[in-house]
Design a protein around this motif. Sequence first.
Motif, PDB file in Angstrom:
ATOM      1  N   ASN A  29       0.860  -1.171   0.000  1.00 33.73           N
ATOM      2  CA  ASN A  29       0.000   0.000   0.000  1.00 33.73           C
ATOM      3  C   ASN A  29       0.896   1.219   0.000  1.00 33.73           C
ATOM      4  N   PRO A  30       0.705   2.184  -0.857  1.00 36.53           N
ATOM      5  CA  PRO A  30      -0.232   2.281  -1.981  1.00 36.53           C
ATOM      6  C   PRO A  30       0.114   1.307  -3.120  1.00 36.53           C
TER       7      PRO A  30
ATOM      8  N   LEU B 278      -2.300   5.067  -5.771  1.00 31.96           N
ATOM      9  CA  LEU B 278      -3.431   5.344  -4.884  1.00 31.96           C
ATOM     10  C   LEU B 278      -3.328   4.449  -3.670  1.00 31.96           C
ATOM     11  N   ARG B 279      -3.833   4.973  -2.557  1.00 32.84           N
ATOM     12  CA  ARG B 279      -3.906   4.119  -1.376  1.00 32.84           C
ATOM     13  C   ARG B 279      -5.051   3.140  -1.516  1.00 32.84           C
TER      14      ARG B 279
END
Lengths: 627, 97
Positions: free
Chosen positions: B57-58, B70-71
């Motif tokens: 993550n991301p 993006l997360r």
Amino acid sequence: MTSPATVPFPAVAKGSPVYKTVAMVGPPNAGKTTLFNRLTGLRQKVGNFPGVTVEHHSGTYRFESGKEVCLVDLPGVYSLNPKSEDERVTVDVLNGNMRGAERPDAIILVLDSSNLNRHLILAGRVIALGLPTLVLLNMADELHKQGGSVDVLLLARQLGTPVALISAVTGEGVDAVEKFLFAAPHPPEPLELPIFGDPRHCREWAVRVGSHAGYQRGATPEWTRRLDSIFLHKVWGGAIFAIVIVAVFQTIFSLGQPASSFLQHLLDHIATILSNMLPPGMINSLAVNGIWKGAGSVLVFLPQILLLFLVIGILEDSGYLARAAVISDKVMARAGLNGKSFIPLLSAYGCAVPAIMATRTIENKRDRIATILIAPFMTCSARLPVYTMLIAAFIPDHPVFGPVVTTRAVVMLGLYVLGFVMAVVTAKVLKSSVLRSRDVAFIMELPPYRWPMWKSLALRLMDRAKAFFFRAGTVILGASVVLWALTYLPMHNGQPPQIADSAIASVGRFIEPAIQPLGFNWKIGVGLLSSFAAREVIIATMGTLHGVDPASHAMDLQEALKSDLSPAGAIALLVFFAFAMQCMSTMAVVRRETNSWKWPLLQFLYMTAVAYIAAFVAYHITLQYWS
Amino acid sequence: MTYTATTPNQSLNDLALGETGILKDFDMPENIAEHLMNLGFVPGLEVMVARTGPGGNPRVYRVDGTEVALRRDLSQCIAVRPLHDAESLHDAAIEVE
Ligand SMILES: Nc1nc2c(ncn2[C@@H]2O[C@H](COP(=O)(O)OP(=O)(O)OP(=O)(O)O)[C@@H](O)[C@H]2O)c(=O)[nH]1
Ligand SMILES: [Mg+2]
């Protein structure tokens, strides 16, 4: 079919340019500033990540005939509906709402030709503003290399504006700009433009326009993917990040320090010569002790500072910085921020002032203020000389891991870590109290990796060096001379006093009780006071104080310092510098960017308090183990 | 077009590394959705999970010729329809002419 030609403009005999003020608009990272620099000969900052430019800059584009046009470089925008402060600047300038900037009467729209489908949507919106517009499809070199193509004539016909395929780096096609500026204004053709409405429709429109112009996107560069599979590796990415950061500091320390010591010796040598040349007396003392040993002693840190900016420049220009933002997102999330804040924080390792400006790209207001408030905790280049000098004077040099990583390097790195940790802790406190906000989205576009532009990097370093000399010649020199004068007063029978009886000593003695608990004597106290003008002034001050003192006149500064500080006091001083806010320019820029005195004052008090307490603790802990 | 028995609301987050989906819609504040659309997340376009960043993550998504990180929590709010191999073509939904 690729055609380098521009749309034929109605031929106009070379007279005067038709426009006065021309704005450069486009999505972030499309190459606006690169082109601006090429046309105006200026050196605004370029970098390979979105959001490098955060202010409007004007420059003059001069033609062979001597005529000129004012170009305005603007921050990149994704749309004309601003989401952040930097985008707002662009929109304000375009609407004529920016104080101090003339409303542009034409637009140069710079798009990235390797991603037209997306960027044409912005083109539609910008053309719809109704100003004469030149559309430039930049990065032609990359488009060709990746096998893409576009027919500019067909595209021009559909957009109703002249279009040219250019490369701002190689200069290919850039003559289109001059043609545009001298041609009669193009009557804007009525166009079906997708200004409002469904994004899907806008996108359909863009794809249609693109495909009618035979637009073929090139393949994504293979090596960007390969590099990302290393740098963003699920497991190794983080480790590589850590190695990159440690390597950076190690380089700066192990290469920069010998250079500084060499220069220091040179400087001392010249001081001796100077002192022998001039007749003894006031002038001699002013030149040798006030100027040379004062302001001069700061100059030796130039190589180290340039090295630091070189490394930061490489990180910015290569595209790694955007990846670093992704990797650091996790840590930043702990602090209640996101990876986007990492970009300004990294530039704060150079200097907090541009870093605070760079926070304009952070969409969330509270995140932005939090980032502004923590940025000065990052170890800036003005702290580097102080650290280097104190470490060289007090920390013994023992190898830790192999011959390269030594105790000194570890202490240096530790100070950098200390600043960062305090920044994160402070952010956490702010974000869970006064600056609490809903979790904000982290959205980060990853540009392709590019080679740094060595020439522009070199020019940037030159500007840095100039700024450094300027600072040495103004603030630092001024402070040294004032200080020297205070060591010379009050005079008795035309003779300067003993240093211990001088005016400066009274000042120092006055504050001594406040700093004694940190292990500092009055001389260090004077140094600290003067360092609030600029951090590195403390070095100049100590240089002057010891220069005028017959007891330490012949010693070099590092040695002389040992009479002022115990090792524990030195550690306390290092810690104090790691945390204290001693920079007028930072306070001024915080005031400007937050539009209030509240934040800079709060920041100043907080940082000074933290610095004092931490130095106190560090002093007493160190005393236990090492005295 | 065949809808197999997928969960009615599949999100971008549910796609595994290397999988591709077609963007449906966004469940998030207007201005964030708009930002995403400006970056190429337009309903109807293909989006692929290009990379799982350090720690998972991301994640990095490839959409419309660019890569965007993006997360997880945000990608949870982006609805997608999984893409079947047979219909895999570029810009599947809205390629013009
Ligand atoms: N290969 C290639 N790279 C380019 C060209 N023009 C710009 N670049 C690179 O693209 C990156 C972005 O350039 P900038 O000029 O900073 O872009 P910008 O549009 O001013 O970006 P923002 O200020 O963030 O809006 C830099 O790494 C440049 O070196 C070009 O024609 N060809
Ligand atoms: Mg720029």
